[in-house]
Design an enzyme around this catalytic site. Structure first.
Site, PDB file in Angstrom:
ATOM      1  N   TYR A  38       2.622   6.584  -5.100  1.00 23.01           N
ATOM      2  CA  TYR A  38       2.037   7.385  -4.021  1.00 23.01           C
ATOM      3  C   TYR A  38       2.917   8.584  -3.636  1.00 23.01           C
ATOM      4  O   TYR A  38       2.461   9.488  -2.953  1.00 23.01           O
ATOM      5  CB  TYR A  38       1.838   6.510  -2.767  1.00 23.01           C
ATOM      6  CG  TYR A  38       0.586   5.638  -2.799  1.00 23.01           C
ATOM      7  CD1 TYR A  38      -0.250   5.593  -3.914  1.00 23.01           C
ATOM      8  CD2 TYR A  38       0.241   4.855  -1.693  1.00 23.01           C
ATOM      9  CE1 TYR A  38      -1.386   4.791  -3.922  1.00 23.01           C
ATOM     10  CE2 TYR A  38      -0.900   4.060  -1.701  1.00 23.01           C
ATOM     11  CZ  TYR A  38      -1.709   4.034  -2.811  1.00 23.01           C
ATOM     12  OH  TYR A  38      -2.838   3.249  -2.819  1.00 23.01           O
ATOM     13  N   CYS A  69       3.627  -1.943   1.995  1.00 26.23           N
ATOM     14  CA  CYS A  69       4.006  -0.663   1.405  1.00 26.23           C
ATOM     15  C   CYS A  69       4.413   0.261   2.558  1.00 26.23           C
ATOM     16  O   CYS A  69       3.596   0.550   3.429  1.00 26.23           O
ATOM     17  CB  CYS A  69       2.802  -0.085   0.657  1.00 26.23           C
ATOM     18  SG  CYS A  69       3.053   1.573   0.005  1.00 26.23           S
ATOM     19  N   ASN A  70       5.674   0.667   2.564  1.00 23.71           N
ATOM     20  CA  ASN A  70       6.157   1.526   3.651  1.00 23.71           C
ATOM     21  C   ASN A  70       5.447   2.867   3.655  1.00 23.71           C
ATOM     22  O   ASN A  70       5.124   3.414   4.709  1.00 23.71           O
ATOM     23  CB  ASN A  70       7.666   1.768   3.498  1.00 23.71           C
ATOM     24  CG  ASN A  70       8.475   0.511   3.702  1.00 23.71           C
ATOM     25  OD1 ASN A  70       8.951   0.241   4.793  1.00 23.71           O
ATOM     26  ND2 ASN A  70       8.621  -0.284   2.652  1.00 23.71           N
ATOM     27  N   THR A  71       5.205   3.393   2.462  1.00 25.39           N
ATOM     28  CA  THR A  71       4.576   4.709   2.344  1.00 25.39           C
ATOM     29  C   THR A  71       3.176   4.678   2.966  1.00 25.39           C
ATOM     30  O   THR A  71       2.832   5.521   3.792  1.00 25.39           O
ATOM     31  CB  THR A  71       4.496   5.114   0.851  1.00 25.39           C
ATOM     32  OG1 THR A  71       5.801   4.947   0.284  1.00 25.39           O
ATOM     33  CG2 THR A  71       4.038   6.535   0.675  1.00 25.39           C
ATOM     34  N   CYS A 180      11.412   0.778   1.007  1.00 21.29           N
ATOM     35  CA  CYS A 180      10.289   0.832   0.057  1.00 21.29           C
ATOM     36  C   CYS A 180      10.283  -0.515  -0.641  1.00 21.29           C
ATOM     37  O   CYS A 180      11.333  -0.977  -1.112  1.00 21.29           O
ATOM     38  CB  CYS A 180      10.513   1.959  -0.956  1.00 21.29           C
ATOM     39  SG  CYS A 180       9.374   1.895  -2.364  1.00 21.29           S
TER      40      CYS A 180
HETATM   41  N1  DGL Z   1       6.022   0.304  -2.457  1.00 19.40           N
HETATM   42  C1  DGL Z   1       5.784   1.522  -1.751  1.00 19.40           C
HETATM   43  C2  DGL Z   1       6.626   1.595  -0.471  1.00 19.40           C
HETATM   44  O1  DGL Z   1       6.991   0.573   0.059  1.00 19.40           O
HETATM   45  C3  DGL Z   1       5.822   2.781  -2.485  1.00 19.40           C
HETATM   46  C4  DGL Z   1       5.550   3.273  -3.588  1.00 19.40           C
HETATM   47  C5  DGL Z   1       4.930   4.506  -4.175  1.00 19.40           C
HETATM   48  O2  DGL Z   1       5.578   5.555  -4.252  1.00 19.40           O
HETATM   49  O3  DGL Z   1       3.792   4.324  -4.581  1.00 19.40           O
HETATM   50  O4  DGL Z   1       6.890   2.651   0.045  1.00 19.40           O
END
Ligand code: DGL
Length: 249
Positions: A38, A69-71, A180
């Site tokens: 993402y 997912c933090n994003t 992340c």
């Molecule tokens: N796993 C996702 C997070 O916790 C991020 C990944 C992405 O860049 O898709 O931010």
């Protein structure tokens, strides 16, 4: 059943923790593998992907949904909570844990995707805790790509981390916040190669938060052992091998 969402396989690190905390619950894990990573998408695109997944999981019968997912959380959580009235739990990065344990006032390195580090939500969290300006931010988008390719260690990853960490005087740091879910796969690798750094993630706190939320809402299940199924961008996964490999990591 509880729905768990991530752009890819990063959220499996949180799923593992939640399965441990809530062994009787069934989980449905949604990886948006068509669109991962993402980091290179616009916030509008991310919002759309996350909403699609959340609606899918709810339609499949999930009583609560965890955004692992933090994003996605930083971009979409307020929007989702305003629009839908079922419980949506969001991953909490371990920034507060780092501050609470930061004896000696060492510097704290907050690592996440560029989207997370740029977001108002993350910025507000840091501003509320970082009164002495101890935090430095470091985007590590390539770790997401390495994790998706099942590259968890080795010279390429080490070179990348050395280059990125060399932007800071590591002697001044103690905690590295892994903001992340994909980064959690590198906790042991960071510990082994950068011994004065302590990597921490938000998985344990988030699993506890899920438990407390379900308990408060009287939604906990307490009979037989739970089940687990996987979805990739809207389709049930038939060959689950890759997912189980990550879960066993
Ligand atoms: N796993 C996702 C997070 O916790 C991020 C990944 C992405 O860049 O898709 O931010």
């Amino acid at each position: 059943m509880i729905g768990v969402f991530d752009s890819g396989i990063g959220g499996l690190t949180l799923l593992k923790e939640m399965m441990h905390t809530l062994p009787n619950e069934s989980f449905l894990y949604y990886a948006d593998t068509e669109n991962v990573p993402y980091s290179y998408k616009t916030t509008e695109q991310i919002k759309e992907f996350v909403e699609k997944a959340v609606v899918f999981l709810r339609t499949e019968g999930c009583k609560a949904i965890v955004i692992a997912c933090n994003t996605a959380t930083n971009v979409a959580i307020e929007y989702l909570r305003e629009k839908y009235d079922f419980p949506i739990i969001a991953i909490q990065p371990a920034v507060k844990v780092a501050f609470d344990n930061n004896s000696g006032n060492k510097r704290i390195l907050a690592c996440a995707t560029p989207v997370t580090l740029r977001s108002d939500r993350f910025e507000n969290l840091i501003n509320s805790l970082d009164i002495n300006h101890l935090i430095d931010k470091l985007p590590l988008p390539k770790l997401v790509e390495y994790a998706e390719k099942e590259i968890f260690d080795g010279p390429e990853v080490l070179k990348y981390l050395k280059e990125e960490f060399s932007k800071f005087d590591l002697e001044k740091f103690k905690f590295v916040v892994l903001g992340c879910t994909h980064f959690t796969y590198y906790e042991d690798f960071i510990r082994a190669n950068f011994p004065n750094l302590i990597p921490i993630d938000g998985n344990e706190g988030t699993a506890r938060h899920l438990y407390n939320t379900l308990f408060t809402l009287n939604l906990l299940k307490s009979d037989e052992k739970g089940t687990l199924k996987f979805i990739e961008s809207g389709k049930y996964v038939v060959d689950e091998g890759r997912f189980w490999r990550y879960l066993e990591k």
